[in-house]
Design a protein around this motif. Sequence first.
Motif, short mmCIF file in Angstrom:
data_model
loop_
_atom_site.label_atom_id
_atom_site.label_comp_id
_atom_site.label_asym_id
_atom_site.label_seq_id
_atom_site.Cartn_x
_atom_site.Cartn_y
_atom_site.Cartn_z
N ASN A 41 2.32 -0.94 -3.84
CA ASN A 41 2.05 -1.33 -2.63
C ASN A 41 0.74 -1.78 -2.43
O ASN A 41 -0.19 -1.37 -3.16
CB ASN A 41 2.68 -0.45 -1.74
N ALA A 71 10.95 0.24 -0.61
CA ALA A 71 10.64 1.57 -1.11
C ALA A 71 9.27 1.42 -1.49
O ALA A 71 8.55 2.31 -1.32
CB ALA A 71 11.63 1.80 -2.35
N GLN A 74 7.12 1.81 1.38
CA GLN A 74 7.04 3.10 2.21
C GLN A 74 6.62 4.42 1.33
O GLN A 74 5.91 5.27 1.62
CB GLN A 74 8.71 3.75 2.61
N LYS A 75 6.75 4.11 0.07
CA LYS A 75 6.32 5.13 -1.07
C LYS A 75 4.98 4.86 -1.75
O LYS A 75 4.52 5.78 -2.65
CB LYS A 75 7.45 5.64 -1.72
N ALA A 78 7.38 1.64 -6.61
CA ALA A 78 8.64 1.80 -6.94
C ALA A 78 8.94 1.18 -8.44
O ALA A 78 8.16 0.25 -9.13
CB ALA A 78 9.74 1.06 -6.18
#
Length: 113
Positions: A41, A71, A74-75, A78
């Motif tokens: 991200n 994902a 948010q995390k 991925a």
Amino acid sequence: MLHDVNMMADRDDDSDSDIGVKLETRPKTKRPPLYKVMILNDDYTPMEFVVTVLERFFGMTHDQSVEIMLAVHQKGLAVVGVFSHEIAETKVALVMDYAGRHQHPLQCTMEKE
């Protein structure tokens, strides 16, 4: 002379224990290690661009791509696929090149599974 042939035939029948078959044990072939390819991200790459990358380079459907992109968002990262070293390396290079050409700081990495 016939006598010699018969004696050899008799000897062959009686001495099976003298005959051996060498069995070669073949070492088990190890599967090559696999590598996880991950998208990381960042605060600048548009979500739609990530979706496009997932569809284009990882063969995902639009729905799968949106799910993975969320994902990542948010995390923080991925896993987008697991491949042999050469394929993983190629995918990472393709994604990084594509992101660079579109002036996005998207990061794609790989690590041993």
